[in-house]
Write an enzyme that holds these catalytic residues in place. Structure first.
Site, PDB file in Angstrom:
ATOM      1  N   CYS A   1      17.555 -48.875 -32.947  1.00 39.75           N
ATOM      2  CA  CYS A   1      16.427 -48.015 -32.594  1.00 39.75           C
ATOM      3  C   CYS A   1      16.784 -47.312 -31.292  1.00 39.75           C
ATOM      4  O   CYS A   1      17.050 -47.982 -30.280  1.00 39.75           O
ATOM      5  CB  CYS A   1      15.165 -48.860 -32.423  1.00 39.75           C
ATOM      6  SG  CYS A   1      13.728 -47.968 -31.790  1.00 39.75           S
TER       7      CYS A   1
ATOM      8  N   CYS B   1      17.514 -40.636 -33.917  1.00 34.39           N
ATOM      9  CA  CYS B   1      16.567 -41.654 -34.389  1.00 34.39           C
ATOM     10  C   CYS B   1      17.129 -42.135 -35.709  1.00 34.39           C
ATOM     11  O   CYS B   1      17.451 -41.315 -36.581  1.00 34.39           O
ATOM     12  CB  CYS B   1      15.170 -41.064 -34.570  1.00 34.39           C
ATOM     13  SG  CYS B   1      13.997 -42.170 -35.406  1.00 34.39           S
TER      14      CYS B   1
END
EC number: 5.1.1.3
Length: 283
Positions: A70, A206
């Site tokens: 992440c 992302c």
């Protein structure tokens, strides 16, 4: 022992798959914090607390290493956890453990330089700039981690971040291809307007965005290179285990998928990416 992979949602599956392909005999536990996803718009203190809780869950389940798949958690929480929380938790468990992120290998891939390298700043003006676009969550964009760390190493690369506040949430919800393509196109055009032209290269900053990488390819000029975080992370992790034999990744080839959200199958978009049904158990 095993390798833990943590993300706010399903985006980290892109990294998980690359790690499994590179280390097929290792045991993996994937944890998606879907009850709190996405992280990109949350305050920094919340991101740190949620990331710490996810790491604790994975270490308690037997992970020797946790990969933060992440960008937001890697940008905002990783260094703080490594410096303030991890030493005490390692001592409490009484065994070697560590937490790594995905930004370091991504920056190494983007610059072509090892993380330890920082360029000597000469002060002269660089005439020809390599324009690098970074599509990310608002949290990652606000941290300016890519701008700061790439500038330390390559003054001939200009980084422009484009925060995409809705995209990860749309992917988690299983939005349709047309809706997603419209959102991607909008952000590509916004970035183009700010720069004055399309970027020379792009980072999908992302891990959710790797699921729809084909939509970014379609929105950018043909042939625009994309720097893929899953591949660069897998390269880095393979080398890391060679250098750290004290960390045991396991040898049984086990695969466990956990969620803090609703257990069960994932949406059609995710299962299409995965190549088949994918069920998550309750964390």
């Amino acid at each position: 022992m095993s390798i833990g992979v943590f993300d706010s949602g399903v985006g980290g599956l892109t990294v998980h798959r690359a790690l499994v392909n590179r280390l097929p005999q290792a045991d993996f536990i994937y944890l998606a914090d879907q009850a709190n996803a996405p992280y990109g718009g949350r305050p920094g203190e919340e991101i740190v607390a949620l990331t710490r809780a996810g790491c604790e869950r994975l270490f308690d389940a037997g992970a020797s290493l946790v990969v933060l798949a992440c960008n937001t958690a890697s940008a905002i929480a990783l260094r703080r956890l490594q410096q303030t929380w991890l030493p005490g938790y390692r001592k409490a468990l009484g065994r070697p453990i560590n937490v790594l992120g995905i930004i370091v290998p991504t920056i190494e891939a983007a610059t072509g330089l090892p993380w330890e390298h920082e360029a000597e700043r000469r002060g002269e003006k660089v005439e020809q700039l390599d324009i690098l676009g970074v599509f990310s969550t608002p949290g990652t964009a606000a941290s300016r981690v890519y701008e700061i760390e790439i500038d330390k190493r390559r003054q001939d690369v200009a980084v422009f971040s484009e925060p995409c506040p809705n995209l990860a949430r749309m992917i988690e919800a299983g939005a349709g291809a047309v809706e997603l393509a419209t959102e991607v196109e909008r952000h590509v055009q916004q970035l183009k307007t700010r720069i004055g032209r399309y970027p020379d290269r792009a980072i999908l900053g992302c891990t959710h965005y790797e699921i729809i990488a084909d939509l970014f390819r379609a929105a950018l000029p043909a042939g625009t290179p994309l720097i893929h975080q899953p591949a660069s992370t897998a390269d880095a992790l393979e080398l890391y285990f060679q250098r750290h034999p004290e960390l045991d990744p396991g040898t049984g080839g086990g695969r466990v998928f956990l969620t803090t959200g609703t257990p069960g199958p994932q949406n059609a978009l995710v299962e299409t990416f995965w190549g088949g049904p994918l069920r998550f158990e309750a964390a």
